[in-house]
Design an enzyme around this catalytic site. Structure first.
Site, mmCIF file in Angstrom:
data_model
loop_
_atom_site.group_PDB
_atom_site.id
_atom_site.type_symbol
_atom_site.label_atom_id
_atom_site.label_comp_id
_atom_site.label_asym_id
_atom_site.label_seq_id
_atom_site.Cartn_x
_atom_site.Cartn_y
_atom_site.Cartn_z
ATOM 1 N N ASN A 12 0.864 -1.182 0.000
ATOM 2 C CA ASN A 12 0.000 0.000 0.000
ATOM 3 C C ASN A 12 0.901 1.233 0.000
ATOM 4 O OD1 ASN A 12 -1.779 2.058 0.485
ATOM 5 N ND2 ASN A 12 -2.453 1.333 2.495
ATOM 6 N N LYS A 14 0.104 4.266 -0.216
ATOM 7 C CA LYS A 14 -0.535 5.434 0.421
ATOM 8 C C LYS A 14 -0.310 6.694 -0.434
ATOM 9 C CE LYS A 14 -0.321 3.111 4.835
ATOM 10 N NZ LYS A 14 -0.269 3.182 6.279
ATOM 11 N N HIS A 102 -9.721 1.057 4.873
ATOM 12 C CA HIS A 102 -8.453 1.237 5.591
ATOM 13 C C HIS A 102 -8.691 2.133 6.801
ATOM 14 C CE1 HIS A 102 -4.350 2.361 6.545
ATOM 15 N NE2 HIS A 102 -3.970 1.302 5.866
ATOM 16 N N GLU A 104 -7.080 4.476 7.955
ATOM 17 C CA GLU A 104 -6.859 5.910 7.700
ATOM 18 C C GLU A 104 -8.084 6.533 7.023
ATOM 19 O OE1 GLU A 104 -3.095 5.386 5.687
ATOM 20 O OE2 GLU A 104 -2.209 4.806 7.610
ATOM 21 N N GLU A 174 -5.513 -5.135 10.418
ATOM 22 C CA GLU A 174 -4.513 -4.092 10.616
ATOM 23 C C GLU A 174 -4.791 -3.366 11.936
ATOM 24 O OE1 GLU A 174 -2.470 -2.802 6.696
ATOM 25 O OE2 GLU A 174 -4.102 -1.444 7.141
ATOM 26 N N GLY A 180 2.379 2.184 10.867
ATOM 27 C CA GLY A 180 3.322 3.296 10.758
ATOM 28 C C GLY A 180 4.030 3.623 12.061
ATOM 29 N N SER A 220 3.344 -2.326 10.318
ATOM 30 C CA SER A 220 4.788 -2.395 10.566
ATOM 31 C C SER A 220 5.409 -3.730 10.162
ATOM 32 C CB SER A 220 5.106 -2.074 12.031
ATOM 33 O OG SER A 220 4.708 -0.736 12.324
HETATM 34 P P1 13P Z 1 2.933 0.267 7.725
HETATM 35 O O1 13P Z 1 3.463 -1.020 7.127
HETATM 36 O O2 13P Z 1 3.679 1.484 7.263
HETATM 37 O O3 13P Z 1 2.799 0.164 9.209
HETATM 38 O O4 13P Z 1 1.435 0.480 7.156
HETATM 39 C C1 13P Z 1 0.537 -0.566 7.229
HETATM 40 C C2 13P Z 1 -0.667 -0.221 6.426
HETATM 41 O O5 13P Z 1 -1.431 0.656 6.806
HETATM 42 C C3 13P Z 1 -0.892 -0.933 5.165
HETATM 43 O O6 13P Z 1 -2.169 -0.685 4.677
#
Ligand code: 13P
Length: 258
Positions: A12, A14, A102, A104, A174, A180, A220
């Site tokens: 992803n 982002k 997601h 976010e 997740e 992150g 992560s």
């Molecule tokens: P990270 O791997 O940067 O923690 O992000 C995970 C994520 O949100 C994948 O959709």
């Protein structure tokens, strides 16, 4: 009995990379991955909307077996929805996977469980595979509400889908506190929550759907923890954020799933 589920490792990206940078990364990724990797693992990348066409052109021209993914879409096919993109538009670009719900999008853009369910159904109807994300916050985890939170999110997202549709989709566990932050769930925690989700799928859609639904862990994931997480029971792949922006790191994560 052999495991019927092929691992799926998804990057992803982002809100990172211009379309030029995205082309460079997917080319580097194609050098980092081998035929053996593709034979054992489904690999996908989810660039921002502005890079989808460029990445699709590279994948197509060089015959690279990486699935193209999107990060979000609306549930309607067209209409007055300024700033949104429809499932039909993505399908036309050979997009195969769409991330839906997601954390976010849920936390920063107000996406509700109902929006997630509508979008997942629309993605499926357009011939693509929804990657439905669920996960608890740190507060919820500390209050012992992880299972309740993820099952209520998953239950809402699967509403109105046939058993066959449920079996063909991808769930991504997740935990919000692991995204992150550099702090991943342990393999035991990831496996236990993915097992709970598989149990829920069995309850809602039957044993066949539970056996075929793929459940990823995200949060992560790095080359250093990928083998342990991907080797855990009921974890069928990874949804990778930060580490998917480095071709070598992402390649090493894919190889951990082989
Ligand atoms: P990270 O791997 O940067 O923690 O992000 C995970 C994520 O949100 C994948 O959709």
């Amino acid at each position: 009995m052999p495991d019927p589920r092929r691992p799926l490792v998804s990057g992803n990206w982002k809100m990172h990379l211009t379309h030029f940078d995205a082309i460079r990364l997917v080319q580097q990724l194609s050098y980092a991955l081998t035929k053996d990797d593709y034979a054992a693992v489904d690999v996908a990348v989810h660039p921002p909307f502005t890079a989808l066409r460029s990445v699709q052109t590279v994948l197509d021209a060089d015959d690279i077996p990486i699935g193209l993914g999107a990060q979000h879409c609306h549930w309607e096919t067209s209409g007055a929805f300024t700033g949104e993109v429809s499932p039909a538009m993505l399908a036309k670009l050979d997009v195969r996977y769409v991330i839906v719900g997601h954390s976010e999008r849920r936390a920063l853009f107000g996406q509700t469980d109902e929006d997630v369910a509508r979008t997942a159904r629309a993605v499926k109807a357009a011939g693509m595979v929804p990657l439905v994300c669920v996960g608890e916050t740190l507060e919820e985890r500390e209050a012992g509400r992880t299972e309740e939170r993820v099952t209520s999110q998953a239950r809402a997202a699967l509403e109105g889908m046939s058993a066959e549709e449920v079996g063909a989709l991808v769930l991504a566990y997740e935990p919000v506190w692991a995204i992150g932050t550099g702090r991943n769930a342990t393999a035991e925690d990831a496996s236990s929550v993915c097992g709970v989700l598989r149990g829920l799928v069995g309850e809602l859609a039957g044993a066949d759907a539970a056996a075929s639904v793929r459940i990823q862990y995200g949060g992560s994931v790095k080359p250093s923890n990928a083998a342990e997480l991907l080797g855990a029971p009921d974890v069928d792949g990874a949804l990778v954020g930060g580490a998917s922006l480095e071709a070598d790191d992402f390649g090493r994560i894919v190889r951990a799933a082989v």
